[in-house]
Design a protein around this motif. Structure first.
Motif, PDB file in Angstrom:
ATOM      1  N   VAL A 152       0.856  -1.179   0.000  1.00  0.00           N
ATOM      2  CA  VAL A 152       0.000   0.000   0.000  1.00  0.00           C
ATOM      3  C   VAL A 152       0.900   1.239   0.000  1.00  0.00           C
ATOM      4  N   PRO A 153       0.776   2.109  -1.002  1.00  0.00           N
ATOM      5  CA  PRO A 153       1.631   3.299  -1.062  1.00  0.00           C
ATOM      6  C   PRO A 153       1.461   4.193   0.168  1.00  0.00           C
ATOM      7  N   GLN A 154       2.525   4.951   0.457  1.00  0.00           N
ATOM      8  CA  GLN A 154       2.558   5.918   1.547  1.00  0.00           C
ATOM      9  C   GLN A 154       2.154   5.300   2.881  1.00  0.00           C
ATOM     10  N   THR A 155       2.622   4.067   3.098  1.00  0.00           N
ATOM     11  CA  THR A 155       2.517   3.417   4.401  1.00  0.00           C
ATOM     12  C   THR A 155       3.912   2.971   4.812  1.00  0.00           C
ATOM     13  N   TYR A 156       4.098   2.749   6.103  1.00  0.00           N
ATOM     14  CA  TYR A 156       5.401   2.349   6.636  1.00  0.00           C
ATOM     15  C   TYR A 156       5.170   1.531   7.897  1.00  0.00           C
ATOM     16  N   CYS A 157       5.866   0.414   8.003  1.00  0.00           N
ATOM     17  CA  CYS A 157       5.722  -0.448   9.174  1.00  0.00           C
ATOM     18  C   CYS A 157       6.765  -0.050  10.213  1.00  0.00           C
ATOM     19  N   GLY A 158       6.361   0.817  11.102  1.00  0.00           N
ATOM     20  CA  GLY A 158       7.227   1.320  12.158  1.00  0.00           C
ATOM     21  C   GLY A 158       6.688   0.970  13.533  1.00  0.00           C
ATOM     22  N   GLU A 159       6.876   1.874  14.491  1.00  0.00           N
ATOM     23  CA  GLU A 159       6.545   1.585  15.887  1.00  0.00           C
ATOM     24  C   GLU A 159       5.055   1.379  16.106  1.00  0.00           C
ATOM     25  N   ARG A 160       4.222   2.175  15.469  1.00  0.00           N
ATOM     26  CA  ARG A 160       2.780   2.034  15.688  1.00  0.00           C
ATOM     27  C   ARG A 160       2.270   0.683  15.175  1.00  0.00           C
ATOM     28  N   VAL A 161       2.744   0.287  14.004  1.00  0.00           N
ATOM     29  CA  VAL A 161       2.333  -1.015  13.456  1.00  0.00           C
ATOM     30  C   VAL A 161       2.838  -2.136  14.355  1.00  0.00           C
ATOM     31  N   ALA A 162       4.075  -2.030  14.835  1.00  0.00           N
ATOM     32  CA  ALA A 162       4.641  -3.067  15.694  1.00  0.00           C
ATOM     33  C   ALA A 162       3.824  -3.247  16.970  1.00  0.00           C
ATOM     34  N   LYS A 163       3.299  -2.168  17.517  1.00  0.00           N
ATOM     35  CA  LYS A 163       2.504  -2.261  18.752  1.00  0.00           C
ATOM     36  C   LYS A 163       1.200  -3.028  18.540  1.00  0.00           C
ATOM     37  N   LEU A 164       0.731  -3.092  17.292  1.00  0.00           N
ATOM     38  CA  LEU A 164      -0.493  -3.840  16.992  1.00  0.00           C
ATOM     39  C   LEU A 164      -0.219  -5.315  16.732  1.00  0.00           C
ATOM     40  N   ALA A 165       1.058  -5.692  16.765  1.00  0.00           N
ATOM     41  CA  ALA A 165       1.463  -7.093  16.586  1.00  0.00           C
ATOM     42  C   ALA A 165       2.381  -7.453  17.750  1.00  0.00           C
ATOM     43  N   PRO A 166       1.806  -7.797  18.912  1.00  0.00           N
ATOM     44  CA  PRO A 166       2.617  -8.027  20.113  1.00  0.00           C
ATOM     45  C   PRO A 166       3.683  -9.103  19.946  1.00  0.00           C
ATOM     46  N   GLU A 167       3.457 -10.044  19.008  1.00  0.00           N
ATOM     47  CA  GLU A 167       4.448 -11.106  18.795  1.00  0.00           C
ATOM     48  C   GLU A 167       5.642 -10.616  17.985  1.00  0.00           C
ATOM     49  N   SER A 168       5.552  -9.373  17.454  1.00  0.00           N
ATOM     50  CA  SER A 168       6.617  -8.826  16.617  1.00  0.00           C
ATOM     51  C   SER A 168       7.640  -8.094  17.473  1.00  0.00           C
ATOM     52  N   SER A 169       8.893  -8.144  17.043  1.00  0.00           N
ATOM     53  CA  SER A 169       9.958  -7.427  17.756  1.00  0.00           C
ATOM     54  C   SER A 169      10.091  -5.991  17.262  1.00  0.00           C
TER      55      SER A 169
ATOM     56  N   PRO B  30       7.020  -0.679   3.305  1.00  0.00           N
ATOM     57  CA  PRO B  30       5.602  -0.362   3.167  1.00  0.00           C
ATOM     58  C   PRO B  30       4.754  -1.559   3.565  1.00  0.00           C
ATOM     59  N   LEU B  31       3.492  -1.307   3.849  1.00  0.00           N
ATOM     60  CA  LEU B  31       2.582  -2.340   4.338  1.00  0.00           C
ATOM     61  C   LEU B  31       2.249  -3.332   3.229  1.00  0.00           C
ATOM     62  N   ASP B  32       2.500  -4.629   3.492  1.00  0.00           N
ATOM     63  CA  ASP B  32       2.190  -5.678   2.523  1.00  0.00           C
ATOM     64  C   ASP B  32       0.682  -5.859   2.372  1.00  0.00           C
ATOM     65  N   ILE B  33       0.269  -6.252   1.165  1.00  0.00           N
ATOM     66  CA  ILE B  33      -1.134  -6.541   0.915  1.00  0.00           C
ATOM     67  C   ILE B  33      -1.255  -7.666  -0.094  1.00  0.00           C
ATOM     68  N   CYS B  34      -2.211  -8.565   0.128  1.00  0.00           N
ATOM     69  CA  CYS B  34      -2.588  -9.599  -0.832  1.00  0.00           C
ATOM     70  C   CYS B  34      -3.991  -9.281  -1.334  1.00  0.00           C
ATOM     71  N   VAL B  35      -4.180  -9.385  -2.642  1.00  0.00           N
ATOM     72  CA  VAL B  35      -5.470  -9.043  -3.239  1.00  0.00           C
ATOM     73  C   VAL B  35      -6.019 -10.243  -3.999  1.00  0.00           C
ATOM     74  N   VAL B  36      -7.211 -10.661  -3.619  1.00  0.00           N
ATOM     75  CA  VAL B  36      -7.879 -11.794  -4.251  1.00  0.00           C
ATOM     76  C   VAL B  36      -8.681 -11.295  -5.442  1.00  0.00           C
ATOM     77  N   SER B  37      -8.499 -11.964  -6.583  1.00  0.00           N
ATOM     78  CA  SER B  37      -9.211 -11.599  -7.810  1.00  0.00           C
ATOM     79  C   SER B  37      -9.717 -12.868  -8.478  1.00  0.00           C
ATOM     80  N   GLU B  38     -10.985 -12.855  -8.925  1.00  0.00           N
ATOM     81  CA  GLU B  38     -11.543 -14.033  -9.601  1.00  0.00           C
ATOM     82  C   GLU B  38     -10.934 -14.189 -10.986  1.00  0.00           C
ATOM     83  N   ARG B  39     -10.745 -13.100 -11.707  1.00  0.00           N
ATOM     84  CA  ARG B  39     -10.106 -13.135 -13.019  1.00  0.00           C
ATOM     85  C   ARG B  39      -8.597 -13.061 -12.837  1.00  0.00           C
TER      86      ARG B  39
END
Length: 202
Positions: A69-86, A92-101
């Motif tokens: 996702v553009p203009q995103t960054y996985c820093g301290e705030r994102v890490a706090k939402l994943a307690p298992e993360s160091s 930038p934030l990873d994303i998977c997109v499901v498409s039928e076609r």
């Protein structure tokens, strides 16, 4: 005549494109890898072009479009939402997109409806099969299982212990919080985006 709202040059996919006016429910996704790729491609942070990261180490291909996702960054705030993360990984934030076609090429920009996460999981906006999905629980369990398997194995190195651990999925509410946190982490790292550089989202 030059339209002053557009750059003369191709914008950097991470910094020159925007997260999307309807975020966090619908975001822009820049696709790096398709389910047909036997090579893992990754954005080169300096140039904005795709580079070869490595061949996929196993026969497991990503079961969905994969990018960020553009203009995103996985820093301290994102890490706090994943307690298992160091800590945040500095990407930038990873994303998977499901498409039928099938979408068989990368380096494309699309709008994606966020439904939850392992990484951020979304469906292609306007997709005739998946567009009405609002939560990850509405996706077929086998598809979610494939996503979990891929992300638990895609960084494995022969002869070394697997460092990846998948601790489960989460729904849209948590995914929305992760996206919002990553946007704030981006501002902390790079400053407020220059809106004059933004490209149209539709």
């Amino acid at each position: 005549m030059t339209d002053t709202n557009f750059s003369r040059w191709r914008p950097h996919p991470w910094h020159g494109l925007d997260v999307g006016v309807d975020a966090p429910r619908i975001v822009n996704a820049y696709i790096e890898i398709t389910p047909f790729d036997a090579i893992k491609y990754e954005i080169d942070k300096a140039t904005g072009y795709l580079r070869v990261d490595r061949p996929q180490r196993s026969s497991s291909h990503p079961p969905a479009l994969y990018g960020f996702v553009p203009q995103t960054y996985c820093g301290e705030r994102v890490a706090k939402l994943a307690p298992e993360s160091s800590g945040g990984d500095g990407d930038p934030l990873d994303i998977c997109v499901v498409s039928e076609r099938p979408i068989e090429r990368s380096e494309v920009l699309l709008r994606a409806r966020v439904v939850g996460g392992i990484k951020i999981i979304a469906v292609l906006e306007g997709d005739y099969v998946w567009d009405k999905v609002e939560e990850i629980t509405a996706l077929p369990p086998v598809l979610v299982e494939r996503l979990e398997h891929y992300f638990s194995t895609y960084k494995m190195v022969p002869g070394q212990p697997n460092k990846m651990q998948i601790v489960g999925t989460y729904g849209y509410a948590h995914a929305a919080a992760v996206i919002q946190a990553s946007c704030l982490d981006y501002i902390d790292k790079f400053g407020t985006p220059d809106v004059d550089r933004r490209r149209p989202t539709s």
